[in-house]
Design a protein around this motif. Structure first.
Motif, PDB file in Angstrom:
ATOM      1  N   VAL A  43       0.803  -1.295  -0.453  1.00 51.97           N
ATOM      2  CA  VAL A  43      -0.642   0.080   0.260  1.00 51.97           C
ATOM      3  C   VAL A  43       0.876   1.610  -0.101  1.00 51.97           C
ATOM      4  O   VAL A  43       0.614   2.089  -0.845  1.00 51.97           O
ATOM      5  CB  VAL A  43      -0.626  -0.120   1.259  1.00 51.97           C
ATOM      6  N   ARG A  44       1.555   1.094   0.468  1.00 51.48           N
ATOM      7  CA  ARG A  44       2.672   2.533   0.800  1.00 51.48           C
ATOM      8  C   ARG A  44       3.541   2.610  -1.062  1.00 51.48           C
ATOM      9  O   ARG A  44       3.632   4.199  -0.740  1.00 51.48           O
ATOM     10  CB  ARG A  44       3.761   2.483   1.171  1.00 51.48           C
ATOM     11  N   TRP A  46       0.975   2.895  -3.641  1.00 49.90           N
ATOM     12  CA  TRP A  46      -0.073   2.527  -4.369  1.00 49.90           C
ATOM     13  C   TRP A  46      -0.075   4.564  -4.941  1.00 49.90           C
ATOM     14  O   TRP A  46       0.044   4.680  -5.881  1.00 49.90           O
ATOM     15  CB  TRP A  46      -1.390   1.835  -3.043  1.00 49.90           C
ATOM     16  N   PRO A  47       0.534   5.753  -4.180  1.00 49.53           N
ATOM     17  CA  PRO A  47       0.858   6.721  -4.891  1.00 49.53           C
ATOM     18  C   PRO A  47       1.477   6.722  -5.813  1.00 49.53           C
ATOM     19  O   PRO A  47       1.378   7.555  -7.384  1.00 49.53           O
ATOM     20  CB  PRO A  47       1.384   8.084  -2.941  1.00 49.53           C
ATOM     21  N   ARG A  48       2.768   6.042  -5.250  1.00 47.72           N
ATOM     22  CA  ARG A  48       3.810   6.114  -6.293  1.00 47.72           C
ATOM     23  C   ARG A  48       2.394   5.709  -8.259  1.00 47.72           C
ATOM     24  O   ARG A  48       3.507   6.064  -9.031  1.00 47.72           O
ATOM     25  CB  ARG A  48       5.049   5.383  -6.020  1.00 47.72           C
ATOM     26  N   VAL A  50      -0.250   5.106  -9.068  1.00 48.05           N
ATOM     27  CA  VAL A  50      -1.063   5.517  -9.289  1.00 48.05           C
ATOM     28  C   VAL A  50      -0.614   7.644  -9.956  1.00 48.05           C
ATOM     29  O   VAL A  50      -1.116   7.595 -11.151  1.00 48.05           O
ATOM     30  CB  VAL A  50      -2.634   6.792  -7.915  1.00 48.05           C
ATOM     31  N   ASP A  62      -6.341   3.381 -10.711  1.00 50.18           N
ATOM     32  CA  ASP A  62      -6.595   4.468  -9.942  1.00 50.18           C
ATOM     33  C   ASP A  62      -7.025   3.284  -8.321  1.00 50.18           C
ATOM     34  O   ASP A  62      -6.401   2.235  -7.827  1.00 50.18           O
ATOM     35  CB  ASP A  62      -7.850   4.827  -9.890  1.00 50.18           C
ATOM     36  N   TYR A  63      -6.017   3.764  -7.454  1.00 45.87           N
ATOM     37  CA  TYR A  63      -6.832   3.345  -6.442  1.00 45.87           C
ATOM     38  C   TYR A  63      -8.131   2.646  -6.218  1.00 45.87           C
ATOM     39  O   TYR A  63      -7.720   1.027  -5.983  1.00 45.87           O
ATOM     40  CB  TYR A  63      -6.991   4.081  -4.393  1.00 45.87           C
ATOM     41  N   ALA A  64      -9.190   2.459  -6.866  1.00 52.02           N
ATOM     42  CA  ALA A  64     -10.475   1.473  -6.532  1.00 52.02           C
ATOM     43  C   ALA A  64     -10.035   0.623  -7.603  1.00 52.02           C
ATOM     44  O   ALA A  64     -10.407  -1.039  -7.209  1.00 52.02           O
ATOM     45  CB  ALA A  64     -11.338   2.255  -7.359  1.00 52.02           C
ATOM     46  N   LEU A  66      -6.701  -0.958  -7.631  1.00 47.45           N
ATOM     47  CA  LEU A  66      -5.524  -1.777  -6.923  1.00 47.45           C
ATOM     48  C   LEU A  66      -6.418  -2.290  -5.863  1.00 47.45           C
ATOM     49  O   LEU A  66      -5.581  -3.283  -5.790  1.00 47.45           O
ATOM     50  CB  LEU A  66      -4.225  -0.137  -5.929  1.00 47.45           C
ATOM     51  N   VAL A  67      -7.062  -2.129  -5.443  1.00 44.46           N
ATOM     52  CA  VAL A  67      -8.352  -2.231  -4.333  1.00 44.46           C
ATOM     53  C   VAL A  67      -8.860  -3.740  -4.639  1.00 44.46           C
ATOM     54  O   VAL A  67      -8.321  -5.256  -4.833  1.00 44.46           O
ATOM     55  CB  VAL A  67      -9.179  -1.765  -3.751  1.00 44.46           C
ATOM     56  N   HIS A  70      -6.428  -6.302  -5.374  1.00 46.80           N
ATOM     57  CA  HIS A  70      -5.690  -7.348  -4.619  1.00 46.80           C
ATOM     58  C   HIS A  70      -6.613  -7.263  -3.348  1.00 46.80           C
ATOM     59  O   HIS A  70      -6.118  -8.559  -2.821  1.00 46.80           O
ATOM     60  CB  HIS A  70      -5.410  -6.100  -2.942  1.00 46.80           C
TER      61      HIS A  70
END
Length: 76
Positions: A43-44, A46-48, A50, A62-64, A66-67, A70
């Protein structure tokens, strides 16, 4: 061509070279290979992921997404 990303392999191959992705994430090529083998991006990072996808014009990251990657819909 369908642009939907449906797996980690699909996500990783959107980058022109794996070295570019490893540089975008700030990790060694070996670390990136382990993420790919595990089919998991901590998770750390993920911002990179995106932000790098947006800079490189890689759509659908996007974050959706990645979720979803996973937490698959079906049990393993």
């Amino acid at each position: 061509m369908d642009e939907t990303i449906t797996s980690f392999d699909d996500l990783f191959t959107r980058w022109p070279r794996q070295g570019h992705l490893s540089a975008d994430l700030g990790v060694s090529p070996q670390h990136l290979r382990m993420m790919r083998v595990r089919r998991s991006i901590p998770v750390r990072f993920w911002p990179r992921v995106v932000a790098a996808a947006a800079r490189r014009g890689i759509g659908g990251v996007d974050y959706a997404l990645l979720v979803r990657l996973h937490v698959p819909d079906e049990p393993r």
